[in-house]
Design a protein around this motif. Structure first.
Motif, mmCIF file in Angstrom:
data_model
loop_
_atom_site.group_PDB
_atom_site.id
_atom_site.type_symbol
_atom_site.label_atom_id
_atom_site.label_comp_id
_atom_site.label_asym_id
_atom_site.label_seq_id
_atom_site.Cartn_x
_atom_site.Cartn_y
_atom_site.Cartn_z
ATOM 1 N N ASP A 116 0.686 -1.077 -0.010
ATOM 2 C CA ASP A 116 -0.124 -0.033 0.131
ATOM 3 C C ASP A 116 0.947 1.362 -0.193
ATOM 4 O O ASP A 116 0.863 2.314 0.889
ATOM 5 N N GLY A 117 1.898 1.310 -0.443
ATOM 6 C CA GLY A 117 2.661 2.565 -1.586
ATOM 7 C C GLY A 117 3.790 2.618 0.361
ATOM 8 O O GLY A 117 4.561 3.500 0.276
ATOM 9 N N GLN A 118 3.319 1.537 1.389
ATOM 10 C CA GLN A 118 4.461 1.669 2.284
ATOM 11 C C GLN A 118 5.316 0.808 2.321
ATOM 12 O O GLN A 118 4.952 -0.705 2.067
ATOM 13 N N MET A 119 6.724 1.159 2.891
ATOM 14 C CA MET A 119 7.553 -0.621 3.443
ATOM 15 C C MET A 119 7.263 -0.600 4.604
ATOM 16 O O MET A 119 7.377 -0.333 5.126
ATOM 17 N N GLU A 120 6.982 -2.958 4.435
ATOM 18 C CA GLU A 120 6.797 -3.132 5.639
ATOM 19 C C GLU A 120 7.245 -4.313 5.756
ATOM 20 O O GLU A 120 8.192 -5.591 5.091
ATOM 21 N N PRO A 121 7.887 -4.721 7.028
ATOM 22 C CA PRO A 121 8.578 -5.943 6.996
ATOM 23 C C PRO A 121 8.349 -7.082 6.834
ATOM 24 O O PRO A 121 6.724 -7.365 6.833
ATOM 25 N N ASP A 122 8.883 -8.298 5.957
ATOM 26 C CA ASP A 122 8.462 -9.212 5.949
ATOM 27 C C ASP A 122 7.229 -9.805 6.694
ATOM 28 O O ASP A 122 6.737 -10.890 6.926
ATOM 29 N N GLY A 123 8.062 -9.947 8.367
ATOM 30 C CA GLY A 123 7.272 -10.441 9.750
ATOM 31 C C GLY A 123 5.919 -10.185 9.377
ATOM 32 O O GLY A 123 5.685 -10.587 9.402
ATOM 33 N N LEU A 124 6.063 -8.846 9.357
ATOM 34 C CA LEU A 124 4.482 -8.146 9.515
ATOM 35 C C LEU A 124 3.721 -8.931 8.731
ATOM 36 O O LEU A 124 2.257 -8.810 8.802
ATOM 37 N N LYS A 125 4.136 -8.940 7.476
ATOM 38 C CA LYS A 125 3.597 -9.346 6.452
ATOM 39 C C LYS A 125 2.528 -11.050 6.958
ATOM 40 O O LYS A 125 1.263 -11.455 6.820
ATOM 41 N N ASP A 126 3.351 -11.392 7.125
ATOM 42 C CA ASP A 126 3.266 -13.429 7.630
ATOM 43 C C ASP A 126 1.935 -13.386 8.567
ATOM 44 O O ASP A 126 1.336 -14.237 8.661
ATOM 45 N N LYS A 127 2.437 -12.283 9.864
ATOM 46 C CA LYS A 127 1.628 -12.655 10.996
ATOM 47 C C LYS A 127 0.006 -11.601 10.872
ATOM 48 O O LYS A 127 -0.850 -11.980 11.655
ATOM 49 N N LEU A 128 0.422 -11.047 10.159
ATOM 50 C CA LEU A 128 -0.909 -10.292 9.476
ATOM 51 C C LEU A 128 -1.605 -11.365 9.204
ATOM 52 O O LEU A 128 -2.453 -11.444 8.933
ATOM 53 N N ALA A 129 -1.341 -12.011 8.257
ATOM 54 C CA ALA A 129 -1.453 -13.603 6.838
ATOM 55 C C ALA A 129 -2.490 -14.368 8.314
ATOM 56 O O ALA A 129 -3.388 -14.971 8.354
ATOM 57 N N GLU A 130 -1.728 -15.223 8.861
ATOM 58 C CA GLU A 130 -1.624 -15.582 10.292
ATOM 59 C C GLU A 130 -3.214 -15.442 11.106
ATOM 60 O O GLU A 130 -4.159 -15.973 11.489
ATOM 61 N N ALA A 131 -2.994 -13.557 11.910
ATOM 62 C CA ALA A 131 -4.136 -13.202 12.133
ATOM 63 C C ALA A 131 -5.501 -13.580 11.272
ATOM 64 O O ALA A 131 -6.682 -13.530 11.893
ATOM 65 N N TYR A 132 -5.181 -12.872 10.326
ATOM 66 C CA TYR A 132 -6.869 -13.250 9.088
ATOM 67 C C TYR A 132 -7.032 -14.402 8.812
ATOM 68 O O TYR A 132 -8.186 -15.056 9.519
ATOM 69 N N ARG A 133 -5.783 -16.159 8.934
ATOM 70 C CA ARG A 133 -6.767 -16.884 8.666
ATOM 71 C C ARG A 133 -7.389 -17.796 10.135
ATOM 72 O O ARG A 133 -8.171 -18.249 9.487
ATOM 73 N N LEU A 134 -6.221 -17.344 11.348
ATOM 74 C CA LEU A 134 -7.272 -17.532 11.989
ATOM 75 C C LEU A 134 -8.261 -17.057 12.709
ATOM 76 O O LEU A 134 -9.038 -17.703 13.006
ATOM 77 N N GLY A 135 -8.886 -15.551 12.501
ATOM 78 C CA GLY A 135 -10.040 -15.185 12.192
ATOM 79 C C GLY A 135 -11.309 -15.913 11.642
ATOM 80 O O GLY A 135 -12.307 -15.300 11.827
ATOM 81 N N SER A 136 -10.281 -15.539 10.313
ATOM 82 C CA SER A 136 -11.302 -16.526 9.472
ATOM 83 C C SER A 136 -12.130 -17.916 9.930
ATOM 84 O O SER A 136 -13.224 -18.345 9.382
ATOM 85 N N GLU A 137 -10.946 -18.518 10.480
ATOM 86 C CA GLU A 137 -11.391 -19.917 10.942
ATOM 87 C C GLU A 137 -12.396 -19.933 11.911
ATOM 88 O O GLU A 137 -13.775 -20.837 11.969
ATOM 89 N N GLY A 138 -12.360 -18.825 12.399
ATOM 90 C CA GLY A 138 -13.197 -19.220 13.608
ATOM 91 C C GLY A 138 -14.706 -18.845 13.376
ATOM 92 O O GLY A 138 -15.566 -19.101 13.826
ATOM 93 N N ALA A 139 -14.537 -17.493 11.990
ATOM 94 C CA ALA A 139 -15.929 -16.640 11.964
ATOM 95 C C ALA A 139 -16.226 -17.881 10.427
ATOM 96 O O ALA A 139 -17.896 -18.498 11.308
ATOM 97 N N ILE A 140 -15.623 -18.669 10.338
ATOM 98 C CA ILE A 140 -15.909 -20.099 9.662
ATOM 99 C C ILE A 140 -16.724 -20.823 10.500
ATOM 100 O O ILE A 140 -17.504 -21.456 9.718
ATOM 101 N N GLN A 141 -16.350 -21.263 11.543
ATOM 102 C CA GLN A 141 -16.861 -21.829 12.453
ATOM 103 C C GLN A 141 -18.441 -21.926 13.381
ATOM 104 O O GLN A 141 -19.062 -22.551 13.429
ATOM 105 N N LYS A 142 -18.043 -20.637 13.302
ATOM 106 C CA LYS A 142 -19.883 -19.627 14.005
ATOM 107 C C LYS A 142 -20.828 -19.678 12.731
ATOM 108 O O LYS A 142 -21.947 -20.549 13.737
#
Length: 84
Positions: free
Chosen positions: A14-40
């Motif tokens: 998004d036009g800003q520099m982000e560390p690789d680790g942050l991208k992985d953490k955001l993807a993991e958080a999104y996946r875990l949040g989506s998994e919970g929502a799907i289960q509900k």
């Protein structure tokens, strides 16, 4: 892309520099949040299905309703003068 000042691997997001680790953490958080929502959602669908079955809406009633709809559409299109 390597930043000359920090020596860390960074990516342009998004036009800003982000560390690789942050991208992985955001993807993991999104996946875990989506998994919970799907289960509900699946739990709620099961609850609604059980409620409908207890109220008398079973497979037989559903099948008869679909067949009735198909028959009415057929009669209306093939014999419109007899549809009263």
């Amino acid at each position: 892309m390597t930043s000359p000042s920090s020596g860390m691997n960074e990516q342009l997001v998004d036009g800003q520099m982000e560390p690789d680790g942050l991208k992985d953490k955001l993807a993991e958080a999104y996946r875990l949040g989506s998994e919970g929502a799907i289960q509900k959602v699946l739990a709620e669908v099961e609850h609604q299905a059980d409620k409908r079955i207890r109220a008398g809406f079973g497979e037989t009633n559903f099948t008869l309703g679909v067949l009735n709809t198909i028959l009415i559409v057929y009669i209306f299109s093939a014999f419109p003068q007899h549809f009263w």
